[in-house]
Write a protein that holds these residues in place. Sequence first.
Motif, PDB file in Angstrom:
ATOM      1  N   UNK A  39      11.500  20.297 110.169  1.00 13.28           N
ATOM      2  CA  UNK A  39      11.818  21.604 110.743  1.00 13.28           C
ATOM      3  C   UNK A  39      12.234  21.449 112.199  1.00 13.28           C
ATOM      4  N   UNK A  40      13.535  21.227 112.461  1.00 16.43           N
ATOM      5  CA  UNK A  40      13.970  21.208 113.864  1.00 16.43           C
ATOM      6  C   UNK A  40      13.885  22.621 114.438  1.00 16.43           C
ATOM      7  N   UNK A  41      13.571  22.718 115.726  1.00 18.97           N
ATOM      8  CA  UNK A  41      13.413  24.023 116.379  1.00 18.97           C
ATOM      9  C   UNK A  41      14.162  24.056 117.703  1.00 18.97           C
ATOM     10  N   UNK A  42      14.601  25.264 118.074  1.00 16.91           N
ATOM     11  CA  UNK A  42      15.342  25.480 119.319  1.00 16.91           C
ATOM     12  C   UNK A  42      14.536  26.380 120.247  1.00 16.91           C
ATOM     13  N   UNK A  43      13.963  25.839 121.327  1.00 21.86           N
ATOM     14  CA  UNK A  43      13.190  26.653 122.266  1.00 21.86           C
ATOM     15  C   UNK A  43      14.042  27.281 123.374  1.00 21.86           C
ATOM     16  N   UNK A  44      15.325  26.963 123.416  1.00 23.63           N
ATOM     17  CA  UNK A  44      16.181  27.381 124.519  1.00 23.63           C
ATOM     18  C   UNK A  44      16.644  28.834 124.373  1.00 23.63           C
ATOM     19  N   UNK A  45      17.194  29.386 125.446  1.00 23.47           N
ATOM     20  CA  UNK A  45      17.677  30.765 125.428  1.00 23.47           C
ATOM     21  C   UNK A  45      19.157  30.843 125.047  1.00 23.47           C
ATOM     22  N   UNK A  46      19.663  29.809 124.380  1.00 21.14           N
ATOM     23  CA  UNK A  46      21.031  29.783 123.881  1.00 21.14           C
ATOM     24  C   UNK A  46      21.048  28.989 122.573  1.00 21.14           C
ATOM     25  N   UNK A  47      21.996  29.266 121.696  1.00 24.94           N
ATOM     26  CA  UNK A  47      22.071  28.512 120.439  1.00 24.94           C
ATOM     27  C   UNK A  47      22.418  27.041 120.696  1.00 24.94           C
ATOM     28  N   UNK A  48      21.944  26.182 119.800  1.00 24.88           N
ATOM     29  CA  UNK A  48      22.290  24.763 119.878  1.00 24.88           C
ATOM     30  C   UNK A  48      22.734  24.282 118.502  1.00 24.88           C
ATOM     31  N   UNK A  49      23.551  23.244 118.504  1.00 27.67           N
ATOM     32  CA  UNK A  49      23.980  22.608 117.270  1.00 27.67           C
ATOM     33  C   UNK A  49      23.156  21.331 117.123  1.00 27.67           C
ATOM     34  N   UNK A  50      22.547  21.139 115.947  1.00 27.65           N
ATOM     35  CA  UNK A  50      21.636  20.012 115.729  1.00 27.65           C
ATOM     36  C   UNK A  50      22.110  19.200 114.528  1.00 27.65           C
ATOM     37  N   UNK A  51      22.089  17.883 114.690  1.00 29.75           N
ATOM     38  CA  UNK A  51      22.424  16.972 113.605  1.00 29.75           C
ATOM     39  C   UNK A  51      21.188  16.136 113.279  1.00 29.75           C
ATOM     40  N   UNK A  52      20.920  15.948 111.989  1.00 34.67           N
ATOM     41  CA  UNK A  52      19.786  15.138 111.553  1.00 34.67           C
ATOM     42  C   UNK A  52      20.305  13.750 111.193  1.00 34.67           C
ATOM     43  N   UNK A  53      19.682  12.728 111.781  1.00 30.55           N
ATOM     44  CA  UNK A  53      20.064  11.339 111.501  1.00 30.55           C
ATOM     45  C   UNK A  53      18.820  10.550 111.118  1.00 30.55           C
ATOM     46  N   UNK A  54      19.015   9.530 110.277  1.00 29.05           N
ATOM     47  CA  UNK A  54      17.912   8.687 109.820  1.00 29.05           C
ATOM     48  C   UNK A  54      18.167   7.260 110.297  1.00 29.05           C
ATOM     49  N   UNK A  55      17.163   6.694 110.969  1.00 20.96           N
ATOM     50  CA  UNK A  55      17.232   5.341 111.492  1.00 20.96           C
ATOM     51  C   UNK A  55      16.091   4.516 110.894  1.00 20.96           C
ATOM     52  N   UNK A  56      16.286   3.199 110.830  1.00 22.68           N
ATOM     53  CA  UNK A  56      15.167   2.341 110.441  1.00 22.68           C
ATOM     54  C   UNK A  56      14.259   2.155 111.646  1.00 22.68           C
TER      55      UNK A  56
END
Length: 134
Positions: free
Chosen positions: A47-64
């Motif tokens: 569950x990514x969350x945005x605490x800022x007072x503006x919208x953000x674009x979020x990308x989910x990446x998987x690393x070893x």
Amino acid sequence: MPVARLIPFMVMIGAAALSNEPSLAQSMTPMRAEVRSVADSFAVRVYPANPYDHPIKVEIKVYDQDFALVPGARAAASPIMLSTGASRPIVVVIPFDGQTERKVRICAESIPYPNSHSQIRAQICGKFFGRRLS
């Protein structure tokens, strides 16, 4: 350590304690989990969350565990837009690639807007352990 060398640190701590500015940070839950699976892959819901007072674009990446991208890992609905104060569930599927155990880091990375003043890319990662059951 002489007292004179401690004064700058004490001033910094005091200034941080007296600051009225809220401390905001992009977040993701859970930050750790162990998953058991009988399939050739395992899934984690983050569950990514945005605490800022503006919208953000979020990308989910998987690393070893060495921060190399995991080939074949898939995040449903990535990238996503998160409005102010919003959180959204994202299912991430990670292949075992013939292994019986796999340690990965799932990261939520904010994508800077084109033509914005700041090009800072925030990243928050959680550690996840997948175990394949026979």
